[in-house]
Design an enzyme around this catalytic site. Structure first.
Site, PDB file in Angstrom:
ATOM      1  N   ASP A  15       0.826  -1.203   0.000  1.00 50.65           N
ATOM      2  CA  ASP A  15       0.000   0.000   0.000  1.00 50.65           C
ATOM      3  C   ASP A  15       0.856   1.245   0.000  1.00 50.65           C
ATOM      4  O   ASP A  15       1.996   1.213   0.412  1.00 50.65           O
ATOM      5  CB  ASP A  15      -0.768   0.058   1.325  1.00 50.65           C
ATOM      6  CG  ASP A  15      -2.072  -0.661   1.239  1.00 50.65           C
ATOM      7  OD1 ASP A  15      -2.241  -1.445   0.311  1.00 50.65           O
ATOM      8  OD2 ASP A  15      -2.906  -0.410   2.121  1.00 50.65           O
ATOM      9  N   LYS A  67      -4.580   2.522  -2.326  1.00 51.14           N
ATOM     10  CA  LYS A  67      -5.887   3.174  -2.388  1.00 51.14           C
ATOM     11  C   LYS A  67      -5.645   4.610  -1.961  1.00 51.14           C
ATOM     12  O   LYS A  67      -4.911   4.852  -1.021  1.00 51.14           O
ATOM     13  CB  LYS A  67      -6.862   2.565  -1.377  1.00 51.14           C
ATOM     14  CG  LYS A  67      -7.227   1.157  -1.662  1.00 51.14           C
ATOM     15  CD  LYS A  67      -8.209   0.656  -0.619  1.00 51.14           C
ATOM     16  CE  LYS A  67      -8.291  -0.851  -0.717  1.00 51.14           C
ATOM     17  NZ  LYS A  67      -8.844  -1.502   0.425  1.00 51.14           N
ATOM     18  N   GLY A 111       0.513  -0.002   5.961  1.00 55.80           N
ATOM     19  CA  GLY A 111       0.949   0.998   6.936  1.00 55.80           C
ATOM     20  C   GLY A 111       0.359   0.676   8.298  1.00 55.80           C
ATOM     21  O   GLY A 111      -0.735   0.111   8.389  1.00 55.80           O
ATOM     22  N   GLY A 112       1.082   1.022   9.358  1.00 57.37           N
ATOM     23  CA  GLY A 112       0.574   0.835  10.718  1.00 57.37           C
ATOM     24  C   GLY A 112       0.380  -0.623  11.042  1.00 57.37           C
ATOM     25  O   GLY A 112       1.252  -1.457  10.801  1.00 57.37           O
ATOM     26  N   ASP A 113      -0.782  -0.944  11.586  1.00 59.86           N
ATOM     27  CA  ASP A 113      -1.138  -2.325  11.911  1.00 59.86           C
ATOM     28  C   ASP A 113      -2.284  -2.742  10.990  1.00 59.86           C
ATOM     29  O   ASP A 113      -3.195  -1.955  10.734  1.00 59.86           O
ATOM     30  CB  ASP A 113      -1.599  -2.401  13.382  1.00 59.86           C
ATOM     31  CG  ASP A 113      -1.922  -3.833  13.772  1.00 59.86           C
ATOM     32  OD1 ASP A 113      -1.003  -4.522  14.237  1.00 59.86           O
ATOM     33  OD2 ASP A 113      -3.079  -4.260  13.594  1.00 59.86           O
ATOM     34  N   MET A 139      -8.302   9.129   9.624  1.00 64.87           N
ATOM     35  CA  MET A 139      -9.062   9.382   8.396  1.00 64.87           C
ATOM     36  C   MET A 139     -10.073  10.513   8.590  1.00 64.87           C
ATOM     37  O   MET A 139     -11.188  10.445   8.053  1.00 64.87           O
ATOM     38  CB  MET A 139      -9.800   8.112   7.944  1.00 64.87           C
ATOM     39  CG  MET A 139      -8.845   7.019   7.499  1.00 64.87           C
ATOM     40  SD  MET A 139      -9.700   5.537   6.976  1.00 64.87           S
ATOM     41  CE  MET A 139      -9.998   4.744   8.538  1.00 64.87           C
TER      42      MET A 139
HETATM   43  N1  SAH Z   1      -3.610   0.582   9.557  1.00 61.14           N
HETATM   44  C1  SAH Z   1      -3.206   1.963   9.707  1.00 61.14           C
HETATM   45  C2  SAH Z   1      -4.366   2.920   9.546  1.00 61.14           C
HETATM   46  C3  SAH Z   1      -4.992   2.881   8.162  1.00 61.14           C
HETATM   47  S1  SAH Z   1      -6.255   4.070   7.957  1.00 61.14           S
HETATM   48  C4  SAH Z   1      -2.522   2.145  11.065  1.00 61.14           C
HETATM   49  O1  SAH Z   1      -2.606   1.274  11.931  1.00 61.14           O
HETATM   50  O2  SAH Z   1      -1.846   3.153  11.227  1.00 61.14           O
HETATM   51  C5  SAH Z   1      -5.343   5.403   7.261  1.00 61.14           C
HETATM   52  C6  SAH Z   1      -5.253   6.521   8.278  1.00 61.14           C
HETATM   53  O3  SAH Z   1      -4.219   6.249   9.205  1.00 61.14           O
HETATM   54  C7  SAH Z   1      -4.872   7.858   7.671  1.00 61.14           C
HETATM   55  O4  SAH Z   1      -5.998   8.519   7.131  1.00 61.14           O
HETATM   56  C8  SAH Z   1      -4.355   8.571   8.898  1.00 61.14           C
HETATM   57  O5  SAH Z   1      -5.432   8.994   9.729  1.00 61.14           O
HETATM   58  C9  SAH Z   1      -3.639   7.457   9.629  1.00 61.14           C
HETATM   59  N2  SAH Z   1      -2.191   7.403   9.303  1.00 61.14           N
HETATM   60  C10 SAH Z   1      -1.541   6.420   8.691  1.00 61.14           C
HETATM   61  N3  SAH Z   1      -0.225   6.697   8.579  1.00 61.14           N
HETATM   62  C11 SAH Z   1      -0.051   7.895   9.158  1.00 61.14           C
HETATM   63  C12 SAH Z   1       1.074   8.729   9.383  1.00 61.14           C
HETATM   64  N4  SAH Z   1       2.300   8.367   8.978  1.00 61.14           N
HETATM   65  N5  SAH Z   1       0.886   9.900  10.014  1.00 61.14           N
HETATM   66  C13 SAH Z   1      -0.334  10.273  10.452  1.00 61.14           C
HETATM   67  N6  SAH Z   1      -1.433   9.532  10.270  1.00 61.14           N
HETATM   68  C14 SAH Z   1      -1.298   8.348   9.640  1.00 61.14           C
END
Ligand code: SAH
Length: 353
Positions: free
Chosen positions: A147, A169, A200-202, A284
């Site tokens: 992604d 996306k 990204g993230g979890d 988001m």
């Molecule tokens: N799975 C991801 C979230 C996906 S939804 C997680 O755990 O982080 C996507 C949203 O995550 C974005 O709209 C924003 O609100 C947040 N996000 C993801 N990466 C970010 C970053 N580097 N800095 C700030 N917000 C982030």
């Protein structure tokens, strides 16, 4: 973090042309951006992630008919994924005295018959925030389904021959459907390949990891989970905001702001959130922030409650805006903040160490 094929070249400020704008170009492009090169991608149909990088001003995209593109270039990197096209691009560069460096050409591997899908949480964007287990899975994968918000520079560490598939996306923009992503995971897993789904993230925090797991399970494909550092926790921390603090709050609540309060599809109880006394973390929510903050105040949250928006956490472009629940939406808009960004609302947003 290694810089792969450009490790020994000093490319800071030099113009580098990458031929090809799809998934094959992601690893070389991120390596070049990390090396500080001025990157021009030549592609008539760039993939979503390259288009997004161009949109954010991090590189330039030029069309294939543009002959002058090599003028002043220090290097050409053919990365179309098609060996003939790549060889042709290298020949044309050589004719103009521009050196070409070719990264490894991806070959779709057959797999060793032990197909599995590993759901890897990539952290908020800084490759240093990917876990050791996540990096190991990336390094040994046959196929990576990635992604836009995943830490793309780790793609430089994939093994030669691994295939990278870009399924980015973009909010309110082009996208690969979730059904198609599920199909890709199942298809490659079934072919005996080690598939990494890098997000990204979890993967289970607004990442649709649960659906991907169910799709694989229904097809009998083994799934492994490598949790990631969610931006919900990392973004406040990186901006110096503790999500909980003994004197200030005894918890935090993470919500999606993709639907504004009152939207028929929304299932959140904003009145309860306004009164909960926990730190509220909104993901988001850039577009809906005016409606969300107005509703929180209308439901009884003190207008002076501290609030902060943190954008691009963990990336060189990270920045934050601080205010109160009644002005953070306006401040966020004024600052020109765009996704990805999170907003933290609660006493901790006013924390000073
Ligand atoms: N799975 C991801 C979230 C996906 S939804 C997680 O755990 O982080 C996507 C949203 O995550 C974005 O709209 C924003 O609100 C947040 N996000 C993801 N990466 C970010 C970053 N580097 N800095 C700030 N917000 C982030």
């Amino acid at each position: 973090m290694t810089r792969g094929f450009v490790a020994d070249l000093d490319l800071a400020g030099r113009r580098v042309v990458v031929r090809g704008g799809r998934a094959e170009a992601l690893a070389p492009v991120t390596a070049l951006l990390e090396a500080g090169a001025d990157v021009t991608v030549v592609s008539d149909v760039p993939g979503t992630t390259i288009a997004d990088l161009a949109d954010r001003g991090l590189l330039t995209v030029r069309s294939e008919g543009d002959d002058g593109v090599l003028d002043g270039a220090a290097l050409l990197v053919p990365a179309t994924g098609d060996p003939d096209l790549d060889a042709d691009a290298a020949r044309r560069a050589a004719a103009r005295g521009v050196l070409a460096v070719r990264p490894a050409v991806p070959l779709l591997p057959g797999g060793d018959g032990r197909g599995e899908v590993v759901l890897v949480g990539g952290g908020p964007g800084d490759p240093g925030l990917l876990t050791v287990a996540g990096l190991e899975a990336v390094r040994t994968a046959d196929v990576l389904v990635v992604d836009r918000l995943a830490p793309l520079s780790v793609l430089q560490q994939v093994r030669p021959g691994a295939e990278v598939i870009d399924v980015a996306k973009i909010p309110r923009g082009t996208f690969t459907s979730q059904e198609r992503i599920n199909e890709l995971l199942v298809e490659h897993g079934r072919a005996g390949r080690r598939v990494v789904r890098l997000k990204g993230g979890d993967n289970f925090v607004f990442g649709r990891g649960g659906e991907e797991w169910q799709a694989c399970a229904a097809a009998g494909i083994p799934v492994r989970v490598v949790p990631g550092v969610s931006s919900a926790i990392a973004a406040p921390a990186l901006a110096g905001i503790p999500l909980t603090h003994r004197q200030l709050t005894q918890g935090f609540t993470v919500v999606s702001g993709h639907l504004p309060p009152g939207d028929p599809g929304s299932t959140l109880d904003w009145a309860a959130l306004a009164r909960a006394g926990t730190t509220l973390v909104v993901l988001m929510g850039v577009a809906t922030l005016p409606a969300i903050t107005a509703e929180l105040v209308a439901q009884g949250m003190a207008p002076g409650t501290p609030a902060a928006t943190v954008a691009d956490a963990g990336l060189p472009s990270q920045r934050d805006v601080r205010g109160r629940v009644d002005d953070i939406a306006a401040l966020t808009l004024e600052a020109g903040i765009r996704p990805p960004a999170i907003t933290v609302i609660g006493a901790v947003a006013g924390f000073r160490p």
